[in-house]
Design a protein around this motif. Structure first.
Motif, PDB file in Angstrom:
ATOM      1  N   GLY A   1       0.846  -1.187   0.000  1.00 33.31           N
ATOM      2  CA  GLY A   1       0.000   0.000   0.000  1.00 33.31           C
ATOM      3  C   GLY A   1       0.881   1.236   0.000  1.00 33.31           C
TER       4      GLY A   1
ATOM      5  N   ASP B   1       3.425   2.468  -4.725  1.00 31.25           N
ATOM      6  CA  ASP B   1       2.290   3.050  -5.436  1.00 31.25           C
ATOM      7  C   ASP B   1       2.099   2.262  -6.722  1.00 31.25           C
TER       8      ASP B   1
ATOM      9  N   ALA C   1       0.336   2.681  -9.143  1.00 37.69           N
ATOM     10  CA  ALA C   1       0.155   3.458 -10.368  1.00 37.69           C
ATOM     11  C   ALA C   1       1.471   3.580 -11.136  1.00 37.69           C
TER      12      ALA C   1
ATOM     13  N   ALA D   1      -6.007  -3.903  -4.282  1.00 37.78           N
ATOM     14  CA  ALA D   1      -5.976  -2.424  -4.292  1.00 37.78           C
ATOM     15  C   ALA D   1      -6.715  -1.900  -5.519  1.00 37.78           C
ATOM     16  N   ALA D   2      -7.344  -0.744  -5.366  1.00 37.47           N
ATOM     17  CA  ALA D   2      -8.025  -0.149  -6.523  1.00 37.47           C
ATOM     18  C   ALA D   2      -8.119   1.357  -6.386  1.00 37.47           C
TER      19      ALA D   2
ATOM     20  N   PRO E   1     -17.322  -8.356  -5.115  1.00 37.38           N
ATOM     21  CA  PRO E   1     -18.123  -7.867  -3.985  1.00 37.38           C
ATOM     22  C   PRO E   1     -19.196  -6.871  -4.419  1.00 37.38           C
ATOM     23  N   GLY E   2     -20.284  -6.870  -3.669  1.00 37.05           N
ATOM     24  CA  GLY E   2     -21.233  -5.765  -3.703  1.00 37.05           C
ATOM     25  C   GLY E   2     -20.759  -4.717  -2.709  1.00 37.05           C
TER      26      GLY E   2
ATOM     27  N   VAL F   1     -19.541  -2.751   0.336  1.00 36.82           N
ATOM     28  CA  VAL F   1     -18.949  -3.162   1.618  1.00 36.82           C
ATOM     29  C   VAL F   1     -18.553  -1.888   2.369  1.00 36.82           C
TER      30      VAL F   1
ATOM     31  N   THR G   1     -16.305   0.219   3.795  1.00 35.56           N
ATOM     32  CA  THR G   1     -14.866   0.481   3.878  1.00 35.56           C
ATOM     33  C   THR G   1     -14.593   1.947   3.542  1.00 35.56           C
TER      34      THR G   1
HETATM   35  N1  LIG Z   1     -16.084  -1.364  -0.518  1.00 30.57           N
HETATM   36  C1  LIG Z   1     -16.875  -1.654  -1.528  1.00 30.57           C
HETATM   37  O1  LIG Z   1     -18.070  -1.281  -1.526  1.00 30.57           O
HETATM   38  C2  LIG Z   1     -16.365  -2.445  -2.688  1.00 30.57           C
HETATM   39  C3  LIG Z   1     -17.289  -2.987  -3.579  1.00 30.57           C
HETATM   40  C4  LIG Z   1     -16.843  -3.721  -4.651  1.00 30.57           C
HETATM   41  C5  LIG Z   1     -15.493  -3.912  -4.831  1.00 30.57           C
HETATM   42  N2  LIG Z   1     -14.602  -3.353  -3.958  1.00 30.57           N
HETATM   43  C6  LIG Z   1     -13.183  -3.574  -4.223  1.00 30.57           C
HETATM   44  O2  LIG Z   1     -12.559  -4.027  -3.055  1.00 30.57           O
HETATM   45  C7  LIG Z   1     -11.168  -3.705  -3.109  1.00 30.57           C
HETATM   46  C8  LIG Z   1     -10.717  -3.142  -1.779  1.00 30.57           C
HETATM   47  O3  LIG Z   1     -11.372  -1.920  -1.526  1.00 30.57           O
HETATM   48  P1  LIG Z   1     -11.940  -1.540  -0.092  1.00 30.57           P
HETATM   49  O4  LIG Z   1     -13.400  -1.432  -0.243  1.00 30.57           O
HETATM   50  O5  LIG Z   1     -11.377  -2.433   0.939  1.00 30.57           O
HETATM   51  O6  LIG Z   1     -11.422  -0.039   0.050  1.00 30.57           O
HETATM   52  P2  LIG Z   1     -10.190   0.615   0.820  1.00 30.57           P
HETATM   53  O7  LIG Z   1     -10.276   0.347   2.272  1.00 30.57           O
HETATM   54  O8  LIG Z   1     -10.153   2.030   0.363  1.00 30.57           O
HETATM   55  O9  LIG Z   1      -8.964  -0.204   0.248  1.00 30.57           O
HETATM   56  C9  LIG Z   1      -8.284   0.118  -0.934  1.00 30.57           C
HETATM   57  C10 LIG Z   1      -6.800  -0.062  -0.648  1.00 30.57           C
HETATM   58  O10 LIG Z   1      -6.070   0.084  -1.864  1.00 30.57           O
HETATM   59  C11 LIG Z   1      -4.895   0.804  -1.581  1.00 30.57           C
HETATM   60  N3  LIG Z   1      -4.498   1.519  -2.786  1.00 30.57           N
HETATM   61  C12 LIG Z   1      -5.275   2.371  -3.519  1.00 30.57           C
HETATM   62  N4  LIG Z   1      -4.562   2.894  -4.519  1.00 30.57           N
HETATM   63  C13 LIG Z   1      -3.313   2.367  -4.427  1.00 30.57           C
HETATM   64  C14 LIG Z   1      -2.119   2.537  -5.160  1.00 30.57           C
HETATM   65  N5  LIG Z   1      -2.051   3.393  -6.195  1.00 30.57           N
HETATM   66  N6  LIG Z   1      -1.020   1.835  -4.803  1.00 30.57           N
HETATM   67  C15 LIG Z   1      -1.070   0.993  -3.740  1.00 30.57           C
HETATM   68  N7  LIG Z   1      -2.164   0.784  -3.007  1.00 30.57           N
HETATM   69  C16 LIG Z   1      -3.278   1.479  -3.331  1.00 30.57           C
HETATM   70  C17 LIG Z   1      -5.259   1.754  -0.442  1.00 30.57           C
HETATM   71  O11 LIG Z   1      -4.151   2.011   0.405  1.00 30.57           O
HETATM   72  P3  LIG Z   1      -3.246   3.343   0.300  1.00 30.57           P
HETATM   73  O12 LIG Z   1      -4.196   4.498   0.128  1.00 30.57           O
HETATM   74  O13 LIG Z   1      -2.488   3.367   1.574  1.00 30.57           O
HETATM   75  O14 LIG Z   1      -2.368   3.121  -0.887  1.00 30.57           O
HETATM   76  C18 LIG Z   1      -6.290   0.958   0.343  1.00 30.57           C
HETATM   77  O15 LIG Z   1      -5.704   0.280   1.427  1.00 30.57           O
HETATM   78  C19 LIG Z   1     -11.012  -2.760  -4.306  1.00 30.57           C
HETATM   79  O16 LIG Z   1     -10.535  -3.490  -5.410  1.00 30.57           O
HETATM   80  C20 LIG Z   1     -12.424  -2.304  -4.592  1.00 30.57           C
HETATM   81  O17 LIG Z   1     -12.610  -1.949  -5.946  1.00 30.57           O
HETATM   82  C21 LIG Z   1     -15.013  -2.637  -2.893  1.00 30.57           C
END
Ligand SMILES: NC(=O)c1ccc[n+]([C@@H]2O[C@H](COP(=O)([O-])OP(=O)(O)OC[C@H]3O[C@@H](n4cnc5c(N)ncnc54)[C@H](OP(=O)(O)O)[C@@H]3O)[C@@H](O)[C@H]2O)c1
Length: 251
Positions: A34, A60, A62, A88-89, A182-183, A185, A187
Motif C-alpha cells: 500500500g 504506489d 500506479a 488495491a483499486a 463484492p457488492g 462493503v 470500507t
Molecule cells: N467497498 C466496496 O463497496 C467495494 C465494492 C466492490 C469492490 N470493492 C473492491 O474491493 C477492493 C478493496 O477496496 P476496499 O473497499 O477495501 O477499500 P479501501 O479500504 O479504500 O482499500 C483500498 C486499498 O487500496 C490501496 N491503494 C489504492 N490505490 C493504491 C495505489 N495506487 N497503490 C497501492 N495501493 C493502493 C489503499 O491504500 P493506500 O491508500 O495506503 O495506498 C487501500 O488500502 C477494491 O478493489 C475495490 O474496488 C469494494
C-alpha cells in the motif's frame, strides 16, 4: 503452518487488511502492499504480536515499475511468492464529462495493469509453488451500469476477463486464478463521496439482503479460494453481494 507466502495489495485497510489478517492467522507469511506506510505497519505489528509473519511493502501501484519492485522485495525478504491477492483499486465517481485523461490512466494502471504485471513478475516463483493462487478483487460494478462508474466498471470488467484468460493459460503450470466480485462493503473506499454514511445507507437499501457487507465477509471467501481445498477451482468469478446485482429488493 501453511508455509506459503502471499502478497496482498491494498492491505492497510478494508477488504485487503481483513484478508491479510486472515491469511496470516492461517499461517501464510503475508507481504502487505500500500502507499500509507503507517497503516501497513499497524497490521504487521498485530500479526507479529500473534506469532505470524508479515512484511510491509510501501508502493504506489500506479507506477509502471512497482509490480517488479514489489516482487523483488518479497523474494529477497520472504523467499518465494505463492499467492497474490490483487485487491488495491482506484475508485473515483465521475461522470463521462468529468473524467480526465489522468483519472482514466490511473484507474487502468492500478486496477488492471498492476494486477497483470504483479503476476508476470512472480511467474517463476508461482510456477515453482505447490499451491499457487491468484485472487483478483472485482466489483459488482463490472456487471452493473451506473452513473459515474464508467471507468471504474470497465477496469473491473477487464479484471474479470484477465482472471479467466490467465486461468486458462496458466492452468498447465498449476497456477489457479480466481476472482471475487463484492457488492457494497463498509470500507474507506466510500470516503470518495461527500457523505460516506449516507452513501452506505443508500447502497444498503439497494441490496436484496438489506444491508452492506463487512470486509471480513469478502476476506473469508478470498481465504476459501486460497485454501488448498479449492484446488480444483480456477477461472471462477464469485459474486458476494447480498444479491446486489439481481436488482433492488423486490425487483
Ligand atoms: N467497498 C466496496 O463497496 C467495494 C465494492 C466492490 C469492490 N470493492 C473492491 O474491493 C477492493 C478493496 O477496496 P476496499 O473497499 O477495501 O477499500 P479501501 O479500504 O479504500 O482499500 C483500498 C486499498 O487500496 C490501496 N491503494 C489504492 N490505490 C493504491 C495505489 N495506487 N497503490 C497501492 N495501493 C493502493 C489503499 O491504500 P493506500 O491508500 O495506503 O495506498 C487501500 O488500502 C477494491 O478493489 C475495490 O474496488 C469494494
Amino acid at each position: 503452518m501453511d508455509g506459503r507466502v502471499a502478497i496482498v495489495t491494498g492491505a492497510g485497510s478494508g477488504i485487503g487488511e481483513s484478508t491479510a489478517r486472515l491469511l496470516a492467522e492461517r499461517g501464510l507469511a503475508v507481504a502487505l502492499v500500500g502507499r500509507r506506510r503507517s497503516r501497513l505497519d499497524e497490521v504487521v505489528a498485530d500479526v507479529a504480536a500473534t506469532g505470524g509473519r508479515a512484511l510491509a511493502v510501501t508502493a504506489d501501484l500506479a507506477h509502471r515499475d512497482a509490480p517488479r519492485a514489489i516482487v523483488e522485495q518479497v523474494l529477497a525478504e520472504l523467499g518465494h511468492v505463492d499467492v497474490i491477492v490483487n485487491n488495491a483499486a482506484s475508485f473515483r465517481l465521475k461522470t463521462v464529462e468529468e473524467f480526465t485523461l489522468d483519472d482514466f490512466d490511473d484507474h487502468v494502471a492500478v486496477n488492471v495493469r498492476a494486477a497483470y504485471f504483479l503476476v508476470q513478475a512472480a511467474l517463476p516463483s508461482l510456477r515453482a509453488s505447490e499451491g499457487a493462487v491468484v485472487v483478483n478483487v472485482s466489483s459488482a460494478a463490472a456487471v452493473m451500469y451506473r452513473r459515474g462508474q464508467t471507468v471504474y466498471g470497465l477496469t473491473k470488467a477487464a479484471l474479470e476477463h484477465l482472471t479467466m484468460n490467465m486461468a486458462a493459460e496458466l492452468a498447465p503450470d498449476r497456477i489457479r486464478v480466481a476472482c471475487v466480485r463484492p457488492g457494497p462493503v463498509a470500507t474507506e473506499i466510500h470516503t470518495a463521496v461527500a457523505d460516506p454514511e449516507a452513501r452506505l445507507r443508500e447502497l444498503g437499501s439497494l441490496v436484496p439482503l438489506g444491508r452492506v457487507g463487512e470486509p471480513v465477509e469478502i476476506a473469508r471467501w478470498i481465504g476459501h479460494l486460497v485454501d488448498r481445498e479449492a484446488g480444483w477451482v480456477t477461472g471462477s468469478v464469485l459474486t458476494i453481494d447480498g444479491g446486489r446485482i439481481l436488482g433492488p429488493p423486490g425487483a
